[in-house]
Structures are given as C-alpha cells and as structure tokens.
Design an enzyme around this catalytic site. Structure first.
Site, PDB file in Angstrom:
ATOM      1  N   ASP A  58      37.417  47.468  17.308  1.00  0.00           N
ATOM      2  CA  ASP A  58      38.060  46.338  16.629  1.00  0.00           C
ATOM      3  C   ASP A  58      38.013  45.148  17.578  1.00  0.00           C
ATOM      4  OD1 ASP A  58      39.766  44.493  15.462  1.00  0.00           O
ATOM      5  OD2 ASP A  58      41.243  46.010  14.858  1.00  0.00           O
ATOM      6  N   LEU A  59      37.477  44.050  17.097  1.00  0.00           N
ATOM      7  CA  LEU A  59      37.363  42.859  17.956  1.00  0.00           C
ATOM      8  C   LEU A  59      38.725  42.380  18.456  1.00  0.00           C
ATOM      9  CD1 LEU A  59      34.651  41.073  15.823  1.00  0.00           C
ATOM     10  CD2 LEU A  59      34.364  41.703  18.236  1.00  0.00           C
ATOM     11  N   GLY A  79      30.147  39.897  14.149  1.00  0.00           N
ATOM     12  CA  GLY A  79      31.277  40.618  13.582  1.00  0.00           C
ATOM     13  C   GLY A  79      32.412  39.690  13.211  1.00  0.00           C
ATOM     14  N   VAL A  81      35.641  38.568  10.002  1.00  0.00           N
ATOM     15  CA  VAL A  81      35.851  38.268   8.577  1.00  0.00           C
ATOM     16  C   VAL A  81      34.856  37.180   8.187  1.00  0.00           C
ATOM     17  CG1 VAL A  81      37.497  37.379   6.885  1.00  0.00           C
ATOM     18  CG2 VAL A  81      38.284  38.911   8.716  1.00  0.00           C
ATOM     19  N   TYR A 143      38.865  30.304   7.196  1.00  0.00           N
ATOM     20  CA  TYR A 143      37.628  30.909   7.713  1.00  0.00           C
ATOM     21  C   TYR A 143      36.814  29.871   8.488  1.00  0.00           C
ATOM     22  CZ  TYR A 143      32.756  32.490   7.461  1.00  0.00           C
ATOM     23  OH  TYR A 143      31.453  32.812   7.763  1.00  0.00           O
ATOM     24  N   LYS A 147      35.789  29.509  12.644  1.00  0.00           N
ATOM     25  CA  LYS A 147      34.443  29.273  13.202  1.00  0.00           C
ATOM     26  C   LYS A 147      34.459  28.030  14.090  1.00  0.00           C
ATOM     27  CE  LYS A 147      32.332  32.766  11.223  1.00  0.00           C
ATOM     28  NZ  LYS A 147      31.765  33.881  11.991  1.00  0.00           N
ATOM     29  N   SER A 172      23.477  30.245   3.818  1.00  0.00           N
ATOM     30  CA  SER A 172      23.699  31.442   2.975  1.00  0.00           C
ATOM     31  C   SER A 172      22.539  32.391   3.207  1.00  0.00           C
ATOM     32  CB  SER A 172      23.743  31.049   1.498  1.00  0.00           C
ATOM     33  OG  SER A 172      24.707  30.037   1.285  1.00  0.00           O
TER      34      SER A 172
END
Ligand code: NAI
Ligand code: 15L
Length: 272
Positions: A58-59, A79, A81, A143, A147, A172
């Site tokens: 788990d990160l 890795g 979400v 999200y 980033k 994408s």
C-alpha cells in the site's frame, strides 16, 4: 536523443500500479529496459515472471514503501487512485503515497522517476485555450489536486537534491477513445510506451512536465517545454473517428463538460 532504443539498461526498475490498466500493459513491455522489474500494487499481481519481483504494498504504508524502493535504480510511478472521488482515499494513495515514495527515493539514492500525472491538473482550462507546462495549474477536483501535489513534490526533490522526474500529464490512455473528448486527449499504448522510454532514457531531464497524447487532429496542449525528450507520437485518434459520427449525440455546446478540458471531471466533485 530520440525516443528510440535505450542506451543502457537499469539493474532494477520499479513499476507501481502494476495491476492497473496501464500497469498491466507496461509490465509486459518494459522488461527489456532492466535486468529486474519490481512490480508492485495493492491488488493481485499473480506470480513473478522471469526477471520480475512481485511486491504487494500500500503506497500509504511508509515502511512498506521504503522497503519497496530499496535497491531500485529508477521508478515508474503509476499506482494510486486514478479517478475523481472522496478526498480520503485520494489523500492516502496519491498524496501520502507520493510523499512516502519520494522520501524512500531520496533515502535510497534513486536518480530518475517517471510520474503518471494527469491532464486533470489543468482541467479547468477551456477547450478553446492552449495550455503549456508553465501555465498556472487549474485542477478540476481532488484527484487533479493530488496530481498537482505530485508535480510540486517532485519539483522540490529536484531543486533540493537533483532527483530527476518527468511528470506525464497523460490525457486518456485506453485501447481506444470512449467519448468525443477522448478524440482530443487519446494516447495510444504504443505512444505511451515511447513517451515513458524517452522520459527514462533521455540523459538530462531535470524536472520536466510533458503532456501525453498521440498525434490527434485537435490538441489543447503545447508540449514545447518538453521538446528535449524527443517524443514523437506516431498514432492518432483519427483511426477511431467512425466511432463518433456527426450524427451521434454530443454534449451541448454550453455543457460544462464541453466548455472545460477536464470533461466530466469538472462537475463530478467535490464528493464529501
Ligand atoms: P488504474 O486505476 O487502472 O490503476 C491504478 C492502480 O493503482 C490499481 O491497480 C490500484 O490497485 C493501484 N492502487 C490504488 N491505490 C493504491 C495504493 N494505496 N497503494 C498501492 N496501489 C494502489 O489506473 P490506470 O488507468 O492504469 O492509470 C495509471 C496511472 O496513470 C494512475 O496514476 C492514473 O492517475 C494515471 N493516469 C491514467 C490515465 C489513463 O488514461 N489511463 C490518464 C491520466 C493519468
Ligand atoms: C485520468 O487522469 C484518469 O486516470 C483516467 O481514468 C481518465 O479518466 C483520463 O484521466 C481522462 O481524462 O480521460
């Protein structure tokens, strides 16, 4: 240098997110770049293949990530979400996860990282805008914000310690565009691979931010600040244009998902 053949192999290359959509593609393709590929994810990865090490991690687990990075020469960080959602899981995987990863990268002397950032760092620019890597960030949700954190964190580790990162603002990347918007943002798997190869093997990249798309007919992004990578996309979304004929139903011109580059992400959040 161009994005052609690697000039050297890494001894051990770490791929996070190896069970994900892109990770599964990359796991198969990056083997020639390293003697050993260490593949990692929370989710199942199956048995280690030849030249592979499998590490479930788990990160958000600081000690686990520290052990994960040990003895690696370079990291492909895919890795976390990958869509808009509630803050807590995004914070754990993408923000705390990125912090844990860079702390370990620093401690273990890793010199090069390729970070899967996203066009959602700038999703609130309009589809009439042309955006380059130095324009102010305009994230379109939690999200995208996570980033932005990864991009700024990697900038800090470059300025402070010279650890080089290429942040890929991927558009994408799927087998084919799923919406009219993706006709602009589409990045083929082969072009993604070329972009990652250039990001890993170009001799001096410092801290670079590159948009990641194929050579689509329309582009919202000016990639000149990443020209030193020599990335030349070969594919185009045009091969899928029949999927979106003029007769198809498109979102209305005054719909937020049409106005802003982030598409549906701009109206998804905040989710509490
Ligand atoms: P994905 O959702 O298919 O894969 C992400 C992987 O990360 C999953 O296998 C998941 O189990 C793993 N993960 C999630 N939380 C974790 C945690 N706490 N610890 C360890 N592993 C965890 O996403 P995809 O499409 O493969 O994307 C890969 C990366 O590229 C993501 O960082 C995503 O944000 C980024 N990206 C992808 C784009 C695309 O079009 N596919 C576009 C822009 C960015
Ligand atoms: C992303 O950043 C996501 O990870 C991916 O799942 C897609 O939604 C992509 O952006 C996109 O905008 O199409």
């Amino acid at each position: 240098m161009t994005s052609a053949t690697p000039v050297k192999k890494f001894n051990r290359l770490l791929l996070t997110g190896a069970a994900g959509g892109l990770g599964r593609v990359l796991r198969e393709k990056i083997k020639p770049w390293a003697n050993i590929v260490r593949v990692s994810d929370l989710a199942g990865l199956g048995e280690a293949g030849e030249g592979e090490e499998v590490v479930h991690c788990d990160l958000a687990d600081r000690e686990g990530v520290n052990a994960l990075v040990k003895d690696c020469d370079a990291v492909l960080h895919f890795g976390g979400v990958s869509v808009e959602g509630p803050f807590d899981p995004i914070m754990q995987a993408n923000i705390l996860g990125a912090y844990n990863l860079y702390a370990a990268i620093h401690q273990h002397g890793v010199k090069r990282v390729v970070f899967a950032s996203s066009s959602h760092t700038v999703g609130f620019y309009r589809t009439t805008d042309r955006v380059d890597a130095e324009m102010p960030l305009r994230p379109d949700g939690f999200y995208g914000l996570s980033k932005c954190f990864g991009e700024a964190l990697s900038r800090y580790y470059f300025d402070r310690f010279g650890i080089e990162t290429v942040c890929l603002r991927i558009g994408s990347s799927f087998p084919e565009p799923r919406t009219p918007r993706m006709m602009v943002t589409y990045l083929s798997y082969n072009d993604l691979l070329d972009l990652i190869r250039a990001s890993l093997f170009t001799p001096r990249v410092g801290h670079t931010i590159s948009f990641g798309t194929s050579a689509n007919a329309t582009s919202w992004w000016d990639n000149s600040k990443a020209a030193h990578l020599g990335y030349q996309p070969k594919d185009s979304a045009q091969q899928f244009s029949a999927n979106f004929p003029d007769t198809a139903e498109f979102p209305a011109a005054d719909d937020a998902t049409t106005i802003f580059q982030g598409g549906a992400f701009v109206t998804t959040g905040p989710i509490y």
